[in-house]
Design a protein around this motif. Structure first.
Motif, mmCIF file in Angstrom:
data_model
loop_
_atom_site.group_PDB
_atom_site.id
_atom_site.type_symbol
_atom_site.label_atom_id
_atom_site.label_comp_id
_atom_site.label_asym_id
_atom_site.label_seq_id
_atom_site.Cartn_x
_atom_site.Cartn_y
_atom_site.Cartn_z
ATOM 1 N N ILE A 15 6.176 0.122 0.575
ATOM 2 C CA ILE A 15 6.120 -0.970 1.548
ATOM 3 C C ILE A 15 4.678 -1.392 1.806
ATOM 4 O O ILE A 15 4.352 -2.587 1.811
ATOM 5 N N LEU A 16 3.801 -0.391 1.987
ATOM 6 C CA LEU A 16 2.395 -0.708 2.237
ATOM 7 C C LEU A 16 1.757 -1.384 1.027
ATOM 8 O O LEU A 16 0.973 -2.325 1.167
ATOM 9 N N GLN A 17 2.085 -0.901 -0.175
ATOM 10 C CA GLN A 17 1.537 -1.504 -1.384
ATOM 11 C C GLN A 17 2.007 -2.949 -1.528
ATOM 12 O O GLN A 17 1.214 -3.848 -1.888
ATOM 13 N N LYS A 18 3.282 -3.180 -1.242
ATOM 14 C CA LYS A 18 3.827 -4.535 -1.357
ATOM 15 C C LYS A 18 3.147 -5.474 -0.366
ATOM 16 O O LYS A 18 2.742 -6.592 -0.718
ATOM 17 N N ASP A 19 3.016 -5.014 0.890
ATOM 18 C CA ASP A 19 2.354 -5.843 1.906
ATOM 19 C C ASP A 19 0.884 -6.057 1.569
ATOM 20 O O ASP A 19 0.333 -7.141 1.812
ATOM 21 N N LEU A 20 0.250 -5.047 1.015
ATOM 22 C CA LEU A 20 -1.154 -5.172 0.621
ATOM 23 C C LEU A 20 -1.326 -6.227 -0.462
ATOM 24 O O LEU A 20 -2.247 -7.053 -0.420
ATOM 25 N N HIS A 21 -0.437 -6.239 -1.442
ATOM 26 C CA HIS A 21 -0.501 -7.234 -2.512
ATOM 27 C C HIS A 21 -0.251 -8.637 -1.967
ATOM 28 O O HIS A 21 -0.870 -9.612 -2.431
ATOM 29 N N VAL A 22 0.642 -8.748 -0.986
ATOM 30 C CA VAL A 22 0.903 -10.054 -0.362
ATOM 31 C C VAL A 22 -0.366 -10.591 0.291
ATOM 32 O O VAL A 22 -0.722 -11.767 0.130
ATOM 33 N N MET A 23 -1.067 -9.729 1.013
ATOM 34 C CA MET A 23 -2.285 -10.162 1.699
ATOM 35 C C MET A 23 -3.399 -10.492 0.712
ATOM 36 O O MET A 23 -4.171 -11.440 0.923
ATOM 37 N N ILE A 24 -3.494 -9.731 -0.385
ATOM 38 C CA ILE A 24 -4.530 -10.000 -1.393
ATOM 39 C C ILE A 24 -4.266 -11.335 -2.075
ATOM 40 O O ILE A 24 -5.184 -12.140 -2.283
ATOM 41 N N ARG A 25 -2.996 -11.619 -2.430
ATOM 42 C CA ARG A 25 -2.657 -12.894 -3.054
ATOM 43 C C ARG A 25 -2.936 -14.055 -2.093
ATOM 44 O O ARG A 25 -3.445 -15.104 -2.501
ATOM 45 N N LEU A 34 -12.831 -11.343 -0.160
ATOM 46 C CA LEU A 34 -12.344 -9.976 -0.068
ATOM 47 C C LEU A 34 -13.516 -9.046 0.230
ATOM 48 O O LEU A 34 -14.613 -9.242 -0.292
ATOM 49 N N PRO A 35 -13.307 -8.043 1.069
ATOM 50 C CA PRO A 35 -14.384 -7.097 1.360
ATOM 51 C C PRO A 35 -14.853 -6.397 0.085
ATOM 52 O O PRO A 35 -14.051 -6.097 -0.811
ATOM 53 N N ASN A 36 -16.158 -6.133 -0.004
ATOM 54 C CA ASN A 36 -16.713 -5.477 -1.191
ATOM 55 C C ASN A 36 -16.178 -4.065 -1.372
ATOM 56 O O ASN A 36 -16.164 -3.530 -2.481
ATOM 57 N N THR A 37 -15.758 -3.456 -0.272
ATOM 58 C CA THR A 37 -15.231 -2.087 -0.333
ATOM 59 C C THR A 37 -13.764 -2.045 -0.724
ATOM 60 O O THR A 37 -13.184 -0.974 -0.811
ATOM 61 N N MET A 38 -13.196 -3.221 -0.967
ATOM 62 C CA MET A 38 -11.763 -3.293 -1.259
ATOM 63 C C MET A 38 -11.518 -3.103 -2.751
ATOM 64 O O MET A 38 -11.796 -4.001 -3.560
ATOM 65 N N PRO A 39 -10.961 -1.955 -3.190
ATOM 66 C CA PRO A 39 -10.663 -1.769 -4.618
ATOM 67 C C PRO A 39 -9.403 -2.542 -4.996
ATOM 68 O O PRO A 39 -8.461 -2.637 -4.221
ATOM 69 N N LEU A 40 -9.401 -3.098 -6.203
ATOM 70 C CA LEU A 40 -8.247 -3.863 -6.672
ATOM 71 C C LEU A 40 -7.229 -2.991 -7.394
ATOM 72 O O LEU A 40 -6.114 -3.429 -7.650
ATOM 73 N N SER A 41 -7.609 -1.788 -7.739
ATOM 74 C CA SER A 41 -6.687 -0.879 -8.420
ATOM 75 C C SER A 41 -5.777 -0.214 -7.397
ATOM 76 O O SER A 41 -6.165 0.041 -6.255
ATOM 77 N N GLN A 42 -4.551 0.066 -7.800
ATOM 78 C CA GLN A 42 -3.570 0.678 -6.913
ATOM 79 C C GLN A 42 -3.919 2.130 -6.675
ATOM 80 O O GLN A 42 -4.328 2.857 -7.577
ATOM 81 N N SER A 43 -3.739 2.564 -5.414
ATOM 82 C CA SER A 43 -4.047 3.939 -5.049
ATOM 83 C C SER A 43 -2.831 4.589 -4.429
ATOM 84 O O SER A 43 -2.107 3.959 -3.658
#
Length: 239
Positions: A15-25, A34-43
């Protein structure tokens, strides 16, 4: 049950990953940095995931995941373009009611009973169909005022991606409150015909429009009056 606990944790992460991708898109489409500290790879690490989620929540404000999903599903089509007005329930409802209120206002104003004298008479000095026509006139003006407010508010919320499902539910209540507010303001205020000249009818219609448009303010004023009365009554009881 360890297995059930593991499944639950995986579900929360999904759920968190899905919501995170929604906000990134959303941020990428809107040109939000996007913040510089924000990694684009899934964790899969919980702390990292929560940190990324909270970072994006701050980055997309005042929009939220819920408002982004709602607008994407209800307002935009599959290509990302705006849907037709009749395909958007909250907008179509407001537009249809606005058209009905405008037609009703124009139609009822054609009646010879809707005039400056009957408007000046007010609620307690009129009766029968004359009173009915003038009240419908006032309520129609109030309805136009609240719909003007709603359409502008909804338009701004769509533009800022802050429209929520609860807004669609509150439309009916807001419309009713606006009509009541316009009715109260137009009938509580009295005018001196010598001071106002022949503009009494226009002034009452203006008050009804303003009352419908500023229903929130009217509600706050009435609430403050009630609170002051409560404080006065409580203080007198204490004495």
């Amino acid at each position: 049950n360890p297995l059930a606990s593991t499944v639950s944790e995986v579900s929360k992460q999904d759920i968190l990953q899905k919501d995170l991708h929604v906000m990134i898109r959303y941020a990428a489409k809107r040109g939000i940095p996007l913040p510089n500290t924000m990694p684009l790879s899934q964790s899969d690490d919980d702390n990292t995931l929560l940190s990324n989620y909270n970072t994006m929540v701050d980055a997309v404000k005042p929009a939220t995941v819920q408002s982004i999903n709602y607008i994407s599903n209800q307002i935009l089509d599959a290509t990302g373009e705006d849907k037709k007005w009749h395909q958007t329930p909250i907008i179509s409802k407001c537009l249809v009611i606005s058209a009905i209120a405008l037609i009703l206002l124009i139609g009822i104003s054609l009646s010879p009973d809707v005039n400056s004298e009957n408007q000046a008479a007010g609620l307690l000095a009129s009766q029968g169909m004359v009173l009915f026509y003038n009240l419908v006139f006032i309520c129609s003006a109030s309805l136009l005022g609240v719909l003007f407010y709603l359409l502008k508010t909804i338009s701004d919320k769509i533009k800022n991606y802050t429209l929520l499902p609860v807004d669609a539910i509150e439309v009916n209540a807001t419309i009713l409150i606006g009509v009541i507010s316009g009715f109260i303001i137009s009938e509580l205020f009295t005018f001196n015909s010598a001071a106002m000249g022949s503009s009494i009818e226009t002034q009452k219609m203006t008050l009804a429009l303003l009352g419908g448009f500023s229903s929130d303010a009217m509600f706050s004023v009435l609430k403050s009056v009630v609170n002051k009365l409560k404080s006065l009554l409580s203080s007198s009881n204490d004495d």
